[in-house]
Write an enzyme that holds these catalytic residues in place. Structure first.
Site, mmCIF file in Angstrom:
data_model
loop_
_atom_site.group_PDB
_atom_site.id
_atom_site.type_symbol
_atom_site.label_atom_id
_atom_site.label_comp_id
_atom_site.label_asym_id
_atom_site.label_seq_id
_atom_site.Cartn_x
_atom_site.Cartn_y
_atom_site.Cartn_z
ATOM 1 N N CYS A 66 0.840 -1.192 0.000
ATOM 2 C CA CYS A 66 0.000 0.000 0.000
ATOM 3 C C CYS A 66 0.881 1.249 0.000
ATOM 4 O O CYS A 66 1.511 1.577 0.994
ATOM 5 C CB CYS A 66 -0.917 -0.051 1.216
ATOM 6 S SG CYS A 66 -1.516 1.539 1.772
ATOM 7 N N CYS A 113 0.714 4.024 2.664
ATOM 8 C CA CYS A 113 1.138 3.583 3.992
ATOM 9 C C CYS A 113 2.565 4.044 4.272
ATOM 10 O O CYS A 113 2.929 4.343 5.408
ATOM 11 C CB CYS A 113 1.072 2.059 4.103
ATOM 12 S SG CYS A 113 -0.595 1.411 3.863
#
Lengths: 164, 454, 73
Positions: A54, A57
């Protein structure tokens, strides 16, 4: 009974007291599908769902880290819930993106499912009475002011003022 | 619409999404979180070689620069150099054939040495019209008996550039736009495009639409010939323009954790000059099949194309299979079908090999003719360009890639293309029965690619 | 529309009909996030391919590349 896998090497940096709470959680046999936050009653909990794949993130981790420094004294706890299928990927990410907060591993997505995560990353903000008060889908460094304002609201509540 | 979603690849790390700097959020002495690249440079070099025909080298580079979380700028540049013989369009003959085309204009009285024009054609001087102050130099190509007529005087260099912009207006809605420009010694193309995409169902479904407008100008060496007139070396007509509008509608669906599918429909509308100014079509004797005249080809001014494209990608344990199908048809009567299969075999974290097979088949344009027959009515449109003929083609190739670093990949792809049409049509006349009217086109390509992020 | 195109349309409609019930959970986008799983993972290569095929064949491209990916943010 299934127990949520806890603790990366990073967790050595969390305070001993919090560590004992979480150890109590493990030994009490917390169910993986439901992150048991009873131990955190009275504290504000910021649960961040993240994964090595991700992209945003990567941006969020430095900010999450400094949250603990900034608000830890007011009893804020940050917990990172990792949803990688593969533990190695998560470890590699953690090697490159420092996290001082505890990591819970949720490879089957049971915790994510229980919190009805709608996008990655996701954040769930829980007040001192254990109620979910705010949720974020996605992370943007432009919005950290807004996130911190929300935390401030929750942190300013005395435990007795929180809704039951 | 060209939307590139640059995302993290676990373990390989290439093309991470670009992050804004997390300035001021780190305490002193704390290890710095690794910054994702904000700049990605993609480069490639193509070496293309058609057996007995053209060769080309094309370097290309593209830079993607993250402006902030929501906005990305791209810029690209390509150059190619094409040399070698290409088919003239005329039929082969048992007799020697000579073809001529205008090549240069010089002032009257300029001394001219009869040398070879680029690529092996011979320079010939065309006597000037009375009172003209210039003379035309022609390039003359002689083709021996029983060989497929190729023009050896072909050398082209092309430069192209593009600029693009992509912006996310909401977490589920993006827009993009860009411009492109391409110039070669006898052709210029400019285009602009815009697009949008909307995500639904937690980013499982994406709908997108794109619009492209292109304006081209053709300025052939020797001028634009009048269609279906006799081949000659006189200087010809003025520049010719072409306008094209394309629209694409697509829907992409994440079917399961491992399976992605995408369907797009596209429509194009072209108006303007679409003939090849250098291509001829032979008129042959109805009995002997010998060419009696060579005419400039003529394609319609207008063309409408449609295509439907379906792609499926499936992620196996570590390998990835990609299958794509395309159906195409246009109002020139051409219908085609394409099937493309790739299997990416992941070998450990750093290496992969990807074999590739492509099958293509097309039907001929309504106005495609191998040749015209003397005495028969002249059609309104006619072309002998085998690119518009019925044929099938296979591509076989393999690509090898290696991850050099978290942000760098090197790869090389080798492919073989074989295009096969009917070189012996059933109704061929006279000497044409013994000729190959559509020799196989075989080409080898090597593509070297390198990507790096900072 | 040629038969081949009609076949593709039917297959696709069968696959894409009922889009809302298909998909991967947001925390299950790990494979979709991989670079090699994008619809156009090597854009220079595909641009070059389109250029080559369009110069040798009568059909031209016309496809889109949006969608898939990690679905983040």
């Amino acid at each position: 009974m299934r127990v949520a896998k806890l603790f990366s090497r990073r967790s050595r940096r969390i305070s001993l007291v919090t560590g004992l709470f979480i150890a109590a959680l493990v030994s009490a046999g917390a169910r993986a599908s439901d992150l048991d936050l009873d131990a955190y009653r009275g504290k504000v909990v910021y649960i961040d769902f993240w994964a090595s794949w991700c992209a945003p993130c990567r941006e969020s981790f430095p900010w999450l880290d400094q949250l603990e420094r900034q608000f830890g004294a007011q009893n804020l706890v940050v917990i990172g819930v990792n949803v990688d299928h593969d533990r190695d990927s998560a470890e590699r990410f953690l090697n490159q993106n420092f996290a001082s907060f505890p990591i819970v591993y949720d490879p089957l997505g049971k915790i994510a499912s229980a919190y009805q995560v709608k996008g990655m990353p996701s954040a769930v903000l829980i007040d001192r009475a254990g109620q979910v008060r705010f949720e974020h889908i996605g992370f943007s460094s432009k919005k950290t002011g807004e996130y911190e304002d929300q935390l401030q609201i929750l942190l300013n509540e005395r435990p007795s003022e929180s809704s039951r | 619409m060209q939307l590139k979603s640059r995302t993290i690849q676990p373990g390989l790390g290439l093309r991470r999404a670009l992050a804004t700097a997390a300035a001021g959020l780190l305490a002193n002495g704390e290890a710095r979180a690794q910054e994702a690249p904000s700049t990605i440079i993609d480069s490639a070099v193509l070496v293309y070689h058609e057996v007995g025909r053209v060769q080309a080298i094309e370097p290309e580079v593209n830079v993607t620069q993250k402006i902030d979380e929501d906005r990305t700028l791209t810029a690209g540049f390509a150059a190619d150099s094409l040399t070698g013989p290409t088919p003239i369009g005329a039929v082969p003959s048992t007799l020697t054939q000579t073809y001529v085309r205008p090549y240069k204009i010089v002032a009257l009285g300029t001394p001219v040495t009869v040398t070879t024009a680029s690529g092996g054609a011979t320079v010939v001087i065309i006597p000037p019209a009375t009172g003209a102050k210039y003379q035309v130099l022609g390039a003359s190509t002689t083709v021996p008996p029983n060989s497929y007529p190729l023009d050896h005087g072909f050398h082209d260099e092309r430069m192209a550039g593009n600029l693009g912009w992509e912006q996310a207006l909401t977490p589920t809605f993006k827009i993009d736009g860009g411009v492109a420009y391409s110039k070669e010694h006898d052709y210029r193309s400019e285009s602009i495009h815009i697009g949008l995409s909307q995500d639904f169902n937690a980013h499982n479904t994406t709908f997108n639409a794109g619009l492209n407008y292109e304006s081209d100008l053709s300025f052939p060496i020797g001028g634009t010939p009048t269609p279906l007139t006799l081949m000659n070396a006189n200087w010809k007509g003025p520049d010719a323009s072409l306008r094209e509008v394309d629209a694409v509608l697509g829907i992409t669906q994440v079917m399961t954790r491992r399976w992605l599918t995408s369907l797009s429909y596209s429509f194009s509308d072209l108006h303007g000059y679409q003939s090849d100014p250098y291509k001829l079509i032979s008129v042959v004797d109805p009995v002997s099949g010998q060419p009696t005249a060579q005419l400039y080809e003529n394609r319609p001014d207008s063309r409408r194309k449609q295509s439907l494209f379906l792609e499926n990608k499936v992620h196996l344990t570590s390998d990835i299979v990609t299958v794509a199908l395309r159906g195409y048809s246009d109002d020139w009567g051409i219908k085609s079908f394409t099937a493309d299969l790739r299997y990416r075999l992941q070998m450990g974290v750093d290496y992969y090999v990807e074999p590739h097979v492509r099958y293509y088949q097309q039907g001929a344009a309504d106005f495609f003719h191998y040749y015209l027959v003397s005495g028969e009515a002249m059609p309104q449109y006619a072309s002998a360009d085998t690119r518009l003929a019925a044929f099938h083609a296979q591509t076989y190739g393999a690509k090898f890639g290696v991850r050099l670093d978290d942000n760098a990949e090197l790869n090389v792809r080798v492919e073989y293309y074989d295009q096969h049409g009917n070189g012996s049509p059933a109704n061929a006349i006279g000497q044409l029965r013994q000729q190959d009217l559509f020799p196989d086109l075989k080409a080898y390509t090597v593509l070297l690619g390198f990507t790096i992020g900072f | 529309m040629p038969l081949s195109t009609a076949v593709i349309a039917v297959v696709a409609a069968g696959g894409i009909g009922g889009c809302a019930s298909f998909g991967a959970k947001p925390w299950e986008r790990d494979l979709m996030a991989e670079q090699a799983m994008q619809l156009d993972p090597y854009p220079l290569e595909s641009a070059i391919d389109n250029h080559i095929y369009f110069s040798k064949e009568a059909s031209s491209g016309g496809r889109s590349f949006a969608g898939g990916g990690c679905g983040c943010n």
